[in-house]
Scaffold this motif. Structure first.
Motif, PDB file in Angstrom:
ATOM      1  N   ILE A 140      99.734  26.172 -31.770  1.00  0.00           N
ATOM      2  CA  ILE A 140      99.947  24.736 -31.568  1.00  0.00           C
ATOM      3  C   ILE A 140      99.704  24.339 -30.111  1.00  0.00           C
ATOM      4  CG2 ILE A 140     101.506  24.476 -33.523  1.00  0.00           C
ATOM      5  CD1 ILE A 140     103.849  24.414 -31.575  1.00  0.00           C
ATOM      6  N   ALA A 141      99.925  25.283 -29.172  1.00  0.00           N
ATOM      7  CA  ALA A 141      99.612  25.001 -27.772  1.00  0.00           C
ATOM      8  C   ALA A 141      98.119  24.762 -27.598  1.00  0.00           C
ATOM      9  CB  ALA A 141     100.079  26.153 -26.881  1.00  0.00           C
ATOM     10  N   ASP A 142      97.309  25.562 -28.273  1.00  0.00           N
ATOM     11  CA  ASP A 142      95.855  25.380 -28.203  1.00  0.00           C
ATOM     12  C   ASP A 142      95.427  24.061 -28.844  1.00  0.00           C
ATOM     13  OD1 ASP A 142      95.438  27.719 -26.831  1.00  0.00           O
ATOM     14  OD2 ASP A 142      94.972  28.915 -28.611  1.00  0.00           O
ATOM     15  N   ILE A 143      96.067  23.682 -29.943  1.00  0.00           N
ATOM     16  CA  ILE A 143      95.770  22.391 -30.577  1.00  0.00           C
ATOM     17  C   ILE A 143      96.139  21.247 -29.636  1.00  0.00           C
ATOM     18  CG2 ILE A 143      96.461  20.808 -32.428  1.00  0.00           C
ATOM     19  CD1 ILE A 143      96.628  23.211 -34.289  1.00  0.00           C
ATOM     20  N   LYS A 196     103.573  22.539 -42.377  1.00  0.00           N
ATOM     21  CA  LYS A 196     103.551  22.162 -40.971  1.00  0.00           C
ATOM     22  C   LYS A 196     102.267  22.662 -40.298  1.00  0.00           C
ATOM     23  CE  LYS A 196     107.386  22.856 -38.716  1.00  0.00           C
ATOM     24  NZ  LYS A 196     108.455  23.494 -37.902  1.00  0.00           N
ATOM     25  N   ILE A 197     101.865  23.877 -40.628  1.00  0.00           N
ATOM     26  CA  ILE A 197     100.625  24.430 -40.076  1.00  0.00           C
ATOM     27  C   ILE A 197      99.428  23.585 -40.495  1.00  0.00           C
ATOM     28  CG2 ILE A 197      99.044  26.403 -40.155  1.00  0.00           C
ATOM     29  CD1 ILE A 197     101.516  28.205 -40.430  1.00  0.00           C
ATOM     30  N   ASP A 198      99.360  23.241 -41.771  1.00  0.00           N
ATOM     31  CA  ASP A 198      98.240  22.437 -42.270  1.00  0.00           C
ATOM     32  C   ASP A 198      98.177  21.077 -41.583  1.00  0.00           C
ATOM     33  OD1 ASP A 198      97.359  24.394 -44.016  1.00  0.00           O
ATOM     34  OD2 ASP A 198      98.550  23.651 -45.701  1.00  0.00           O
ATOM     35  N   LYS A 199      99.325  20.452 -41.376  1.00  0.00           N
ATOM     36  CA  LYS A 199      99.357  19.152 -40.715  1.00  0.00           C
ATOM     37  C   LYS A 199      98.852  19.261 -39.275  1.00  0.00           C
ATOM     38  CE  LYS A 199     103.087  17.168 -43.512  1.00  0.00           C
ATOM     39  NZ  LYS A 199     104.512  16.736 -43.549  1.00  0.00           N
ATOM     40  N   ILE A 204      93.079  17.871 -35.674  1.00  0.00           N
ATOM     41  CA  ILE A 204      91.834  18.077 -34.922  1.00  0.00           C
ATOM     42  C   ILE A 204      90.635  18.221 -35.867  1.00  0.00           C
ATOM     43  CG2 ILE A 204      92.971  19.101 -32.908  1.00  0.00           C
ATOM     44  CD1 ILE A 204      91.902  21.847 -34.031  1.00  0.00           C
ATOM     45  N   GLU A 205      90.740  17.617 -37.025  1.00  0.00           N
ATOM     46  CA  GLU A 205      89.684  17.726 -38.035  1.00  0.00           C
ATOM     47  C   GLU A 205      88.327  17.256 -37.514  1.00  0.00           C
ATOM     48  OE1 GLU A 205      89.119  16.664 -42.785  1.00  0.00           O
ATOM     49  OE2 GLU A 205      90.721  15.723 -41.607  1.00  0.00           O
ATOM     50  N   ASP A 206      88.325  16.314 -36.589  1.00  0.00           N
ATOM     51  CA  ASP A 206      87.079  15.755 -36.074  1.00  0.00           C
ATOM     52  C   ASP A 206      86.606  16.420 -34.788  1.00  0.00           C
ATOM     53  OD1 ASP A 206      87.032  13.918 -38.183  1.00  0.00           O
ATOM     54  OD2 ASP A 206      88.256  12.487 -37.071  1.00  0.00           O
ATOM     55  N   TYR A 207      87.254  17.497 -34.367  1.00  0.00           N
ATOM     56  CA  TYR A 207      86.888  18.187 -33.128  1.00  0.00           C
ATOM     57  C   TYR A 207      86.039  19.418 -33.427  1.00  0.00           C
ATOM     58  CZ  TYR A 207      90.267  15.311 -30.552  1.00  0.00           C
ATOM     59  OH  TYR A 207      90.936  14.263 -29.978  1.00  0.00           O
ATOM     60  N   ILE A 213      90.123  26.982 -35.355  1.00  0.00           N
ATOM     61  CA  ILE A 213      91.557  26.742 -35.524  1.00  0.00           C
ATOM     62  C   ILE A 213      91.967  26.909 -36.984  1.00  0.00           C
ATOM     63  CG2 ILE A 213      93.357  24.969 -35.416  1.00  0.00           C
ATOM     64  CD1 ILE A 213      92.714  26.118 -32.695  1.00  0.00           C
ATOM     65  N   LYS A 214      91.136  26.445 -37.889  1.00  0.00           N
ATOM     66  CA  LYS A 214      91.403  26.577 -39.322  1.00  0.00           C
ATOM     67  C   LYS A 214      91.512  28.043 -39.728  1.00  0.00           C
ATOM     68  CE  LYS A 214      91.487  25.097 -43.690  1.00  0.00           C
ATOM     69  NZ  LYS A 214      92.615  24.342 -44.262  1.00  0.00           N
ATOM     70  N   GLN A 215      90.630  28.880 -39.180  1.00  0.00           N
ATOM     71  CA  GLN A 215      90.660  30.311 -39.486  1.00  0.00           C
ATOM     72  C   GLN A 215      91.937  30.953 -38.947  1.00  0.00           C
ATOM     73  OE1 GLN A 215      87.154  32.451 -38.253  1.00  0.00           O
ATOM     74  NE2 GLN A 215      88.087  34.456 -38.585  1.00  0.00           N
ATOM     75  N   ARG A 216      92.319  30.606 -37.726  1.00  0.00           N
ATOM     76  CA  ARG A 216      93.565  31.132 -37.157  1.00  0.00           C
ATOM     77  C   ARG A 216      94.772  30.695 -37.984  1.00  0.00           C
ATOM     78  NH1 ARG A 216      93.889  29.499 -31.022  1.00  0.00           N
ATOM     79  NH2 ARG A 216      95.984  30.355 -31.283  1.00  0.00           N
ATOM     80  N   ALA A 217      94.722  29.459 -38.475  1.00  0.00           N
ATOM     81  CA  ALA A 217      95.826  28.952 -39.285  1.00  0.00           C
ATOM     82  C   ALA A 217      96.008  29.786 -40.545  1.00  0.00           C
ATOM     83  CB  ALA A 217      95.566  27.489 -39.653  1.00  0.00           C
ATOM     84  N   GLU A 218      94.914  30.158 -41.180  1.00  0.00           N
ATOM     85  CA  GLU A 218      95.001  30.954 -42.407  1.00  0.00           C
ATOM     86  C   GLU A 218      95.593  32.332 -42.122  1.00  0.00           C
ATOM     87  OE1 GLU A 218      94.540  29.725 -45.420  1.00  0.00           O
ATOM     88  OE2 GLU A 218      94.164  27.819 -44.372  1.00  0.00           O
TER      89      GLU A 218
END
Length: 243
Positions: A140-143, A196-199, A204-207, A213-218
């Motif tokens: 979340i810090a990176d986001i 919470k992770i998905d939200k 940053i969907e448009d970045y 980030i999506k891969q790290r989230a999974e």
């Protein structure tokens, strides 16, 4: 060290006039007000006006005053406080140099012989559910960095100690602290955390960084399911300003 041990340590302290830098919603100020042997007043400062409103609600029953102020430019005279504290703030400060400058400013307003207390989570020496929380915090810090917010990865324990030691305090003691040792594995807690992770990812969907980030989230979500959730370890450092 768990909460009861921290409370017992605070019960030995006659804190006088206290400055809490980065008071946030008032969690540590609450703990101090309830557990210090005695204190005159706690002045909590923060740069976020909205969060100070939350702190005002949470701390209304205590002798606490709240002010909008930055910790690196304290509007107090030299040697004004008997105790200065800072809790869960360092990972919102850009560099170690900036942390050092803030610590020196806190030391300036602290009376000779006064207590300097640091409470901060650290990123090393975790495993299992604890490491999951570290990974999530760095995620979340990176986001937040992508979104231009002041939120950074947590430091290692020895880095926090080194910065504090360089302030020039005496009689320094340090010990680890864990808010709660329980590991959450119930379906409701896990499901809520995954949401919470998905939200967070969706912000940053448009970045350009979205795919990474999506891969790290999974990966984090898989580890949450495997290990559960815990709290991140913190270090508590207590020193005194030389007479």
């Amino acid at each position: 060290m768990f909460m009861e041990t921290l409370k017992n340590r605070l019960k030995d302290i006659s804190a006088g006039r206290v400055l809490d830098v980065g008071v946030g919603r008032g969690q540590f100020a609450w703990i101090m007000a309830e557990n210090f042997k005695e204190y005159d007043e706690i002045i909590g400062i923060d740069v976020n006006a909205k969060i100070l409103k939350k702190a005002e609600e949470n701390l209304s029953q205590f002798r606490v005053k709240l002010q909008l102020m930055s910790g690196d430019k304290l509007e107090f005279e030299d040697d004004y406080f008997d105790t200065v504290t800072i809790a869960q703030v360092l990972h919102h400060i850009p560099t170690k140099e900036d942390i050092s400058k803030m610590f020196l400013e806190m030391k300036r307003v602290l009376k000779p012989g006064g207590l300097f207390i640091v409470k901060e989570m650290f990123c090393d020496n975790h495993e299992g559910a604890g490491q999951v929380v570290v990974d999530y915090h760095h995620f979340i810090a990176d986001i937040d960095a992508i979104l231009g917010k002041n939120h950074f990865k947590t430091l290692k324990r020895n880095e926090i100690l080194e910065i504090t030691n360089n302030v020039g305090l005496e009689s320094i003691e340090d010990f680890d602290f864990l808010f709660d040792y329980k590991i959450k594995k119930d379906k409701k807690s896990i499901s809520s955390f995954l949401d919470k992770i998905d939200k967070r990812v969706n912000t940053i969907e448009d970045y350009d960084e979205y795919g990474e980030i999506k891969q790290r989230a999974e990966e984090i979500k898989e580890n949450v399911k495997k290990f559960g959730l815990s709290y991140e370890k913190e270090v508590i450092i207590i020193g005194r300003k030389p007479l």
